[in-house]
Design a protein around this motif. Structure first.
Motif, short mmCIF file in Angstrom:
data_model
loop_
_atom_site.label_atom_id
_atom_site.label_comp_id
_atom_site.label_asym_id
_atom_site.label_seq_id
_atom_site.Cartn_x
_atom_site.Cartn_y
_atom_site.Cartn_z
N UNK A 128 0.81 -1.22 0.00
CA UNK A 128 0.00 0.00 0.00
C UNK A 128 0.85 1.27 0.00
N UNK A 129 2.05 1.21 0.56
CA UNK A 129 2.88 2.41 0.71
C UNK A 129 3.50 2.82 -0.62
N UNK A 130 3.93 1.85 -1.45
CA UNK A 130 4.65 2.20 -2.67
C UNK A 130 3.80 2.05 -3.93
N UNK A 131 2.52 1.72 -3.78
CA UNK A 131 1.63 1.67 -4.95
C UNK A 131 0.89 3.01 -5.08
N UNK A 132 0.46 3.36 -6.27
CA UNK A 132 -0.18 4.67 -6.48
C UNK A 132 -1.65 4.69 -6.06
N UNK A 133 -1.90 4.51 -4.77
CA UNK A 133 -3.29 4.44 -4.28
C UNK A 133 -4.09 5.68 -4.67
N UNK A 134 -3.42 6.84 -4.64
CA UNK A 134 -4.14 8.08 -4.92
C UNK A 134 -4.65 8.14 -6.36
N UNK A 135 -4.05 7.32 -7.26
CA UNK A 135 -4.46 7.32 -8.66
C UNK A 135 -5.53 6.27 -8.96
N UNK A 136 -5.81 5.41 -7.97
CA UNK A 136 -6.78 4.34 -8.22
C UNK A 136 -7.99 4.44 -7.30
N UNK A 137 -8.18 5.64 -6.74
CA UNK A 137 -9.42 5.92 -6.02
C UNK A 137 -9.46 5.48 -4.57
N UNK A 138 -8.31 5.21 -3.96
CA UNK A 138 -8.28 4.85 -2.54
C UNK A 138 -7.86 6.08 -1.75
N UNK A 139 -8.72 6.55 -0.85
CA UNK A 139 -8.39 7.78 -0.12
C UNK A 139 -8.57 7.70 1.39
N UNK A 140 -9.27 6.67 1.89
CA UNK A 140 -9.40 6.48 3.34
C UNK A 140 -9.27 4.98 3.64
N UNK A 141 -8.31 4.64 4.49
CA UNK A 141 -7.95 3.24 4.69
C UNK A 141 -7.98 2.88 6.16
N UNK A 142 -8.43 1.66 6.46
CA UNK A 142 -8.28 1.06 7.77
C UNK A 142 -7.18 0.00 7.65
N UNK A 143 -6.19 0.04 8.54
CA UNK A 143 -5.08 -0.89 8.49
C UNK A 143 -4.61 -1.23 9.89
N UNK A 144 -3.75 -2.25 10.00
CA UNK A 144 -3.18 -2.62 11.30
C UNK A 144 -1.72 -2.23 11.40
N UNK A 145 -1.25 -1.36 10.50
CA UNK A 145 0.17 -1.04 10.40
C UNK A 145 0.47 0.42 10.70
N UNK A 146 1.26 0.66 11.75
CA UNK A 146 1.70 2.03 12.04
C UNK A 146 2.63 2.55 10.95
N UNK A 147 3.39 1.65 10.33
CA UNK A 147 4.25 2.07 9.22
C UNK A 147 3.41 2.65 8.09
N UNK A 148 2.34 1.95 7.73
CA UNK A 148 1.45 2.45 6.68
C UNK A 148 0.79 3.76 7.10
N UNK A 149 0.36 3.81 8.36
CA UNK A 149 -0.30 5.03 8.85
C UNK A 149 0.64 6.22 8.85
N UNK A 150 1.92 5.97 8.99
CA UNK A 150 2.94 7.03 8.97
C UNK A 150 3.15 7.56 7.55
N UNK A 151 3.25 6.64 6.58
CA UNK A 151 3.65 7.04 5.23
C UNK A 151 2.50 7.39 4.29
#
Length: 392
Positions: free
Chosen positions: A344-367
Motif C-alpha cells: 500500500x505504501x509504494x503503490x499509487x493508491x491516490x491514482x486508483x481511487x483509494x483515499x481512506x484506509x483502515x489498516x493494522x500497520x503504524x508504518x502504513x499510517x505514517x507514510x
C-alpha cells in the motif's frame, strides 16, 4: 574492482562503497551472503531512478550474490485489476526488466526472510528494507546496517560491504532497557509499541522487558517495522525471544538507562496516527502478510460477503502457498483481493481511487498521508477484517 579490472559497473559500485566506508572509518571490506534492494517502485524512484538502473545494465552490472527486491509499485501480472494507469505500469515493468537483466531475483517483497532469502546467525548481509533489516538483525541474528538503495545495489554487484556499524560485535550490545508496563494483546499493540519506542529513542539498541511475549514472527516483524519507521532502530533484543538475547548477561544490563512505556503512550500513538473518520477500504500487509496472516483472514471471511473493499498485500511466493491451502480462494470468494509484488505504501493508491484506509500497520499510517494523501485509521488485524465484513 575499484581500478576497473572487472568492468565499469563494478568500479562504480566499489567507488560508492569505498566512499561510505571512508565516512564511517571502516578498516576493510567484508563479503556479504545476500542483498535486499530497495527503490523498486516507480512511484518512489521515478524517471531518474529508471534511467539510473537502465544505465547500470548498459554498463554490464550483474548480481554476484543472492539479491531480492523490495515491493514494486503494482502487482506485476494483475496491475489492470488494481486499475493502475498504463503509463505507470509500463515504466514499472521496465524497472523490473532492468533488475532481471542484472540477474537479480525479481521476488518483490519486504519479507524476503519468509521466501528464500533467510540469512543464518552471524552472517553478514546488505539489506535496504528497514523492516527486513530489523528482522534480520534481531530475530535471525544476521548482521546488516541500514543500507540505502544505491549502496545495497553496489553490494549486490560487488558482493562486498564496508565493515562498520552493526557488523561489529561492540555495536550490537544493548544501550537501553525498555520496561513495557502494559500487556500486548495483538498485532496492533506490537506495532504501536515499536512506533512509540522509535520516536522516543531515535537510534539505539533496546533490550525489551516487562510483558509476556511469544516468538510470534508476525508480531516481531511489525514491532521492528514500526521502530524503523518512527526512528532508526535496526536491532532490538527480547530475552528468550530474539537470536542474540542468550548472549546478553545480567551484568551487561546493570548500568543501562531504563525507560518505561505504558498503555497511555500506545493510545497516544494511535490517536496521533489516525486521520480517517470514515475508512472505506481495508488494507493489510505492511510489512507483507505472511501465510499465517492470510490464513487468519481467510478463516474470518470464509462463506461471508464483504461490505467493504479488502486488499491483502503479500509476496508472490506466499500467495502461491496460500492458494494451495485455499486461503486465496476464500478471501477472493468473499470479494477481497490478494495483491502480489507491491504494498500500500509504494503503490499509487491516490491514482486508483483509494483515499481512506483502515489498516493494522503504524508504518502504513505514517507514510500513506504524505506519500499518497490517503487518510488512515488503525485497528488490529481481526478488527480490520470484521469491519470489511460488516461494513461498520
Amino acid at each position: 574492482m575499484l581500478q576497473g579490472e572487472y568492468g565499469e559497473a563494478k568500479a562504480l559500485a566499489m567507488k560508492l562503497l569505498v566512499a561510505v566506508g571512508d565516512i564511517f572509518e571502516a578498516k576493510r571490506m567484508i563479503k556479504v551472503k545476500s542483498v535486499q534492494v530497495s527503490g523498486v517502485s516507480y512511484k518512489t524512484i521515478g524517471e531518474a531512478g529508471l534511467e539510473f538502473l537502465e544505465d547500470l545494465c548498459r554498463k554490464g552490472a550483474e548480481a554476484t550474490v543472492k539479491t531480492t527486491l523490495n515491493p514494486a509499485g503494482m502487482d506485476l501480472t494483475e496491475w489492470r485489476r488494481m486499475r493502475v494507469p498504463s503509463d505507470f505500469a509500463q515504466r514499472q515493468l521496465r524497472i523490473i526488466s532492468a533488475f532481471k537483466s542484472m540477474r537479480m531475483d525479481t521476488t518483490c517483497t519486504c519479507i524476503p526472510y519468509f521466501v528464500g532469502n533467510r540469512p543464518r546467525f552471524s552472517e553478514s548481509v546488505a539489506w535496504a528494507e528497514s523492516s527486513a533489516i530489523s528482522f534480520a538483525n534481531s530475530v535471525l541474528g544476521a548482521r546488516t546496517n541500514r543500507e540505502g538503495g544505491p549502496t545495497a545495489l553496489a553490494s549486490s554487484i560487488t558482493g562486498r560491504t564496508p565493515l562498520h556499524g552493526l557488523h561489529l560485535d561492540e555495536n550490537r550490545r544493548p544501550t537501553h532497557i525498555i520496561q513495557v508496563q502494559s500487556e500486548l494483546h495483538n498485532d496492533l499493540d506490537f506495532s504501536l509499541l515499536g512506533y512509540a519506542l522509535g520516536r522516543k529513542l531515535g537510534s539505539c539498541v533496546p533490550f525489551i522487558t516487562g510483558t509476556s511475549m511469544e516468538r510470534n514472527f508476525d508480531y516481531l516483524k511489525t514491532l521492528g517495522a514500526s521502530m524503523a519507521t518512527s526512528g532508526a532502530i535496526a536491532l532490538y533484543h527480547i530475552g528468550g525471544i530474539t537470536a542474540e538475547s542468550r548472549l546478553i548477561k545480567e551484568s551487561d544490563l546493570n548500568f543501562l538507562e531504563r525507560i518505561s512505556v505504558g498503555r497511555s503512550e500506545l493510545r497516544f500513538v494511535k490517536e496521533e496516527l489516525t486521520s480517517a473518520e470514515g475508512p472505506r477500504h481495508v488494507c493489510l500487509g505492511c510489512p507483507h502478510c505472511s501465510k499465517e496472516e492470510l490464513g487468519t483472514v481467510a478463516k474470518l471471511v470464509d462463506g461471508r460477503r464483504l461490505q467493504r473493499k479488502l486488499w491483502c498485500f503479500t509476496s508472490r511466493e506466499t500467495c502461491e502457498e496460500a492458494e494451495k491451502l485455499g486461503y486465496v480462494s476464500a478471501i477472493e470468494g468473499a470479494g477481497g483481493m490478494v495483491v502480489k509484488d507491491t504494498c500500500m505504501v509504494v503503490s499509487p493508491l491516490e491514482k486508483i481511487g483509494v483515499n481512506q484506509v483502515l489498516t493494522n500497520s503504524c508504518k502504513a499510517a505514517h507514510y500513506l498521508p504524505s506519500l499518497s494523501r490517503v487518510r488512515v485509521a488503525l485497528a488490529p488485524l481481526e478488527e480490520c477484517v470484521r469491519f470489511a465484513v460488516e461494513g461498520s
